[in-house]
Structure formats: structure tokens, C-alpha cells
Enzyme design. Structure first.
Site, PDB file in Angstrom:
ATOM      1  N   HIS A 487     122.525  24.180  47.888  1.00  6.25           N
ATOM      2  CA  HIS A 487     121.340  23.399  48.209  1.00  6.25           C
ATOM      3  C   HIS A 487     121.575  22.517  49.438  1.00  6.25           C
ATOM      4  O   HIS A 487     121.316  21.320  49.403  1.00  6.25           O
ATOM      5  CB  HIS A 487     120.929  22.521  47.009  1.00  6.25           C
ATOM      6  CG  HIS A 487     120.331  23.279  45.870  1.00  6.25           C
ATOM      7  ND1 HIS A 487     120.042  22.713  44.651  1.00  6.25           N
ATOM      8  CD2 HIS A 487     119.941  24.584  45.754  1.00  6.25           C
ATOM      9  CE1 HIS A 487     119.514  23.616  43.837  1.00  6.25           C
ATOM     10  NE2 HIS A 487     119.452  24.765  44.476  1.00  6.25           N
ATOM     11  N   HIS A 530     114.933  22.558  42.017  1.00  6.21           N
ATOM     12  CA  HIS A 530     115.618  23.483  42.917  1.00  6.21           C
ATOM     13  C   HIS A 530     114.840  23.453  44.230  1.00  6.21           C
ATOM     14  O   HIS A 530     113.657  23.127  44.254  1.00  6.21           O
ATOM     15  CB  HIS A 530     115.653  24.867  42.303  1.00  6.21           C
ATOM     16  CG  HIS A 530     116.471  24.935  41.051  1.00  6.21           C
ATOM     17  ND1 HIS A 530     117.462  25.856  40.858  1.00  6.21           N
ATOM     18  CD2 HIS A 530     116.452  24.159  39.952  1.00  6.21           C
ATOM     19  CE1 HIS A 530     118.021  25.671  39.670  1.00  6.21           C
ATOM     20  NE2 HIS A 530     117.428  24.646  39.091  1.00  6.21           N
TER      21      HIS A 530
END
Ligand code: FAD
Length: 550
Positions: A487, A530
Site C-alpha cells: 500500500h 484497502h
């Protein structure tokens, strides 16, 4: 044939790039070109298989970027995966569709980005979405899936829903009962996509529920629109750098690319160049084009066109350790301790990057992050329960680490690997929160009724990390065994220039007249969800901003 005349050249046909390409090419007289290093993966089973997570790793569609050795991360070298294909990382990701806590997006505005907050972004999450109602699928019965229709869009390109592989064996109900018996109890979250993420929930995915295949950016935003005469995509084409119009002003006039046959050529953009090559590539393309820190550029004999030292700084990722389930947890008790340490943390980050980002600015962001954790009570960890056969694998990460690293070119050759240094675990709070989440998971396994379904702990096991292990003992397991959580963000930060920003609120690069960055690079703070849903939403909004400014 005549040299095509493009208004917008978009570098990167990934998650963000295809959204922008789709929306701009809605205007028939606007000519859009997408340059994508990878190829089509429409028929690649490693992409389409909804149970195929991980199968694409290490194949030709994975950039598999390598970090430098992680000084505080057990001396490991991490692989940071990213999709090299039309559709970008959305073709290889875990397909989880979860957004962010409202207060986290509001923090973007608090940090100085006027007009970027939950209320302005939320409509764009919905705009892109084509929610598939689970009740329309008989397999959803007994799974425990719930949702709030007000949080979802129905007319967007991106299909979001659940798959027939969703378990209906009672595990969700057992976990729910177990979390309710925690002190304090952890509530069931009916739908985590409305800005409140705390609690236990069954998350949706980016999936075509009818066909049971992955929904990626290309399937959503490109293939159904590929016949548009004003939308071109060049596959297997790599952008090397931006080219400049003659004169002193920093105005892009095109992009130097290497075509699939190896030919190097320049493609012209009469209006704008939009970088959407991902958080681990867009900042490098700026540097290769002369936009960045003169100290970095001069090392490789690149002439500085725009002096913008924070390009590539503020790289943030999370640390993923294995133990899995689906929830958001909130731990408390370290608020005062952490608040006192923030100035030292900020100073440590600034000094680790040669004070390119200033300690006082970092401290400001850290105070915002502290408020998010201890005042808005955002979830500070995500835990995924992954049952498979006779095993529960617990995969989890602290959602808001404080450590910040950077990414810079290591050569003037665009094909050379970059210096990527996320500085995992640099700050001890990040270790503490990673250890706290592990302790929480152990509590889960000791709480009924879930405990009754679990046997002995196999990883790391109580003999490796004792039941009462302190952070240092946990470190000896967590640091050698963590991986990148994939990420990465903030390498071309959406922030005021004076606070170290690289792009302004219209995502235009400071000091340039017509270059924007639209991808995960601009996201200023980590989110608890996410990333892809937020990446899609930012790109949807960016497209509207670009249209307004035409
Ligand atoms: P990308 O989608 O990566 O797009 C960049 C594109 O640019 C790529 O197509 C690339 O090939 C191309 N490109 C790069 N350099 C060049 C160049 N020089 N010339 C031409 N083209 C170039 N998020 C979720 O929401 N849910 C998940 O379950 C999830 N799981 C993940 C699992 C993995 C393994 C990974 C790696 C990420 C995951 N993420 C997940 C994160 C999310 O998918 C990404 O943050 C998001 O897709 C990034 O979008 P982007 O537009 O910034 O970049």
C-alpha cells in the site's frame, strides 16, 4: 499516417489512468492516449480467477520492485508488488473493496487541501461503483453478508460485490458472537463502506458476481469503451520522461517513450501530461524529467527544470505479518506516551531524509494522525481471518504506521531500479501497534465460541513468542517475517507546497503548468481500508477537475 494529435497523454494504464482516460474520452473532441508498459491480461487466468490471489506474483505482469535493505525491518529486502498490465495493480490485488474512515479523508483538508474531504470524495466512490446486490444470488444465503444501499452506487463502471466462494458455514456468525463478548465488545459493522470502519464485517470485493471473475480497471473502465475513436492505448510501451516545450516555463509538450519494438520516440500532448504510473513510478518519472530535488538530480546529470525537493519523499507503507479474519480493531493506552514522542519521531524522519521534509511539517501531520487514532478512534489494525482446510491463517497490519521513507532514482536510465526505502519499523510505535494487534489475535483465539473451533497456535507458537512477550520479543518474530503490505502512497503528496507537497488541490505538479499526478502517489495519509477504492475515487474526482479546467 500522420502523427496523431493527442490532447492528453496519460502515463500508465492502471487503476487510476484508465479512470481518467475513460472520463476524459467521454468528450468526443478530446483525444486521449494511454501509455502502458504491460499488455492485456483479459484472458490471463492468474488475473481472472477470483481465488487466484498471489498466482500472478513473480510473473511477467508483476513489477516486483525491490526495496533497499530495511535497517529497522530485520535487515530484510522487501518485494513491493505492482501490476504491469492494462489495469495495473487492480489486476493482481486482493480485490478487497473497502474505503476509509470519514475522519481520515477529512484530515486531507485539515492538512491544507481545501475541498478534499469525505463529503466531496464520497460521491466519487459511489460514482464509480456498480454494486451487485447479494440478495440476488442464492449463494449469499446464510453467509451473514449485510450492506447499506445508501453507501453504494449502481450505475458506475466498477462491479463490486461478493463471490460464490463466500463461506456460509457459520464462521461469520461464530466470529460475530465472539467479538461481542470482548471487553469492550467489538460490534458488527453492517457496512464498512459508509465512512465508519470499526468492527467486524464481511467485506465486498471488486468482482463480477455473475461471472465470478475479477473486476479490474481494464474490465470496468476500458474494454467496454475501447471502440471510442478518440481513445487510444499503446500497450508494451514504456514512458521514459516528460519532454518540455521550449522556453523557461515548465510546460510539458509530450512524453518520450520506448515502443514495443525498442524504438525511442516522442509522443506529443497538446494539453496535458498526466502521470498515473503508480506510487513507485510516478515520482521517478518526475525526477527523470528534471522535477525534484536538485541534489538527487545532479548526481545523475539531470538538469533541474523545477526545484521541488520533496518529490519521492513521504513514502508510506504498512507492515503485514501473518497470523487472518476480517475486522477492524482499536487498541488504547498509549496515547500520552505517543503524543510525547511525536516531536522526536518527526525529527528522526526529517534527519533520515536530510531534512528535505521539515520536522515541524511532519509533526503537524503526526498530530493529525494522533487525533485520528485517539480522538476519532479510527481502526488502527486490520485483521483478516483466512480459513482454509484445517488452518486459520491470520493476516494483519497496523493501518497507520508513522514511519515515512522515500523513493528516488538511482540512475538517469529509466530502466534502472530505483532506491526504494519505506523505512519499515523505524519508529517504535509502529512495532508496538504491530505487536498489540498480534496480542489481540491471541485473545480472539482464546475467546469463545471461536476458541472452540481452534487448535494450537502454530505460527509463531507460544514457545517462539511467549504468551506475555513484550514488544522486543515480538520484534524478533515480526521483523524478520513481515512483508510489504503493498500500500505505498504519498510519494507525490497532495499537500500545500510550503508543507512539502508535490501536487496542488487540482493534482497539478507545483511549478509546472500542465502536468498532473493522478494515482496512489498523491494520497496524503494512509487509510484504514484497502487503497484501490480510494484510488478509483480520487481518479474519478480528478477527471472532473480536469474537465472543469479545460
Ligand atoms: P497502478 O494500478 O499500479 O497503475 C500504474 C500503471 O502504470 C501500471 O499499469 C504500470 O504497468 C504502468 N506503468 C508504470 N510505469 C510505467 C512507465 N514508465 N510507462 C508506462 N506505463 C507504466 N487494494 C485494494 O483496494 N484491495 C486489495 O485487496 C488490495 N490488494 C493488493 C494486493 C497487492 C499484491 C498489491 C500490490 C496491491 C493491493 N492493493 C489493494 C492496492 C491497490 O491495488 C493499489 O494501491 C492501486 O491499484 C494502485 O493504483 P495506481 O493507479 O496508483 O497504480
Amino acid at each position: 499516417s500522420a502523427e496523431p494529435n493527442y490532447d492528453y497523454v496519460i502515463v500508465g494504464g492502471g487503476t487510476s489512468g484508465l479512470v481518467v482516460a475513460n472520463r476524459l474520452s467521454e468528450l468526443e473532441d478530446i483525444h486521449v492516449l494511454v501509455i502502458e508498459a504491460g499488455g492485456s491480461v483479459y484472458n490471463n487466468p492468474n488475473v481472472t480467477d477470483t481465488n487466484g490471489y498471489g498466482k500472478a506474483f513473480g510473473t511477467e505482469i508483476d513489477w516486483a520492485y525491490k526495496t533497499v535493505k530495511q535497517e529497522w525491518g530485520g535487515g530484510t529486502t522487501q518485494t513491493m508488488r505492482a501490476g504491469k498490465a492494462l489495469g495495473g495493480t487492480s489486476t493482481i490485488n486482493g480485490m478487497v473493496y473497502s474505503r476509509a474512515q470519514k475522519s481520515q479523508i477529512d484530515a486531507w483538508e485539515e492538512a491544507g487541501n481545501k475541498g478534499w474531504n469525505w463529503d466531496t470524495l464520497f460521491p466519487y466512490y459511489k460514482k464509480g461503483e456498480q454494486f451487485q446486490t447479494p440478495a440476488n444470488y442464492s449463494w449469499s444465503e446464510g453467509t451473514g453478508i449485510t450492506y447499506n444501499p445508501a453507501y453504494h452506487g449502481s450505475t458506475g463502471p466498477l462491479k463490486v460485490g461478493w463471490t460464490p466462494t463466500q463461506l456460509n458455514d457459520g464462521l461469520a456468525q461464530t466470529l460475530n458472537k465472539t467479538y461481542k463478548s470482548f471487553t469492550p465488545s467489538i460490534a458488527y459493522n453492517q457496512d464498512l463502506n459508509g465512512g465508519q470502519m470499526l468492527g467486524y464485517s464481511l467485506y465486498p470485493s471488486t468482482v463480477d458476481s455473475d461471472l465470478n471473475i475479477r473486476e479490474d480497471a481494464a474490465r470496468a473502465y476500458y474494454y467496454p469503451y475501447q471502440a471510442r475513436p478518440n481513445l487510444d492505448v499503446w500497450l508494451h510501451t514504456t514512458a521514459n520522461k516528460i519532454t518540455w516545450r521550449n522556453g523557461t516555463e515548465a510546460t510539458a509538450d509530450g512524453v518520450e517513450v520506448t515502443l514495443s519494438n525498442g524504438t525511442v520516440t516522442v509522443v506529443k500532448a497538446s494539453r496535458e501530461v498526466i502521470l498515473a504510473a503508480g506510487a513507485l513510478k510516478s515520482p521517478l518519472l518526475l525526477e527523470l524529467s528534471g522535477v525534484g530535488n536538485p541534489d538527487v538530480l545532479s548526481k545523475y546529470n539531470i538538469k533541474t527544470k523545477v526545484n521541488l525537493p520533496t518529490v519521492g519523499e513521504n513514502l508510506q507503507d504498512q507492515m503485514n505479518n501473518e497470523l487472518a479474519w476480517e475486522s477492524r480493531v482499536n487498541h488504547t493506552g498509549t496515547a500520552d506516551y505517543l503524543l510525547k514522542k511525536l516531536p522526536a519521531y518527526a525529527a528522526q524522519i526529517a534527519s533520515a531524509n536530510g531534512n528535505v521534509t521539515r520536522a515541524e511539517d511532519i509533526l503537524r501531520f503526526f498530530k493529525i494522525q494522533w487525533d485520528l487514532i485517539f480522538k476519532s478512534h479510527i481502526p488502527v489494525a486490520e485483521i483478516l481471518v483466512e480459513p482454509s482446510g484445517n488452518t486459520y491463517t491470520m493476516e494483519y497490519w497496523g493501518s497507520v504506521p508513522f514511519s515515512r521513507g522515500n523513493i528516488h532514482i538511482s540512475s538517469s536510465d529509466p530502466a534502472a531500479p530505483a532506491n526504494i526505502d519505506p523505512k519499515y519499523f523505524m519508529l517504535d510505535f509502529d512495532l508496538h501497534s504491530q505487536a498489540q494487534a498480534a496480542r489481540f489475535i491471541r485473545t480472539l483465539f482464546n475467546t469463545h465460541p471461536f476458541a472452540a473451533t481452534a487448535g494450537a497456535e502454530t505460527t509463531p507458537s507460544l514457545s517462539t513468542v511467549a504468551a506475555d512477550a513484550d514488544d522486543a520479543s515480538w520484534a524478533s518474530y515480526l521483523k524478520p517475517n513481515f512483508r510489504s503490505n503493498f500500500h505505498p502512497i504519498t510519494t507525490a503528496a497532495l499537500l500545500p507546497k510550503e508543507l512539502g507537497g508535490v501536487v496542488d488541490t487540482s493534482l497539478k505538479v507545483y511549478g509546472t503548468s500542465n502536468i498532473r499526478v493522478v494515482d496512489a502517489s498523491v494520497i496524503p495519509f494512509q487509510v484504514c481500508g484497502h487503497l484501490s477504492s480510494t484510488v478509483y475515487a480520487v481518479a474519478e474526482r480528478a477527471a472532473d477537475i480536469i474537465k472543469e479546467q479545460m
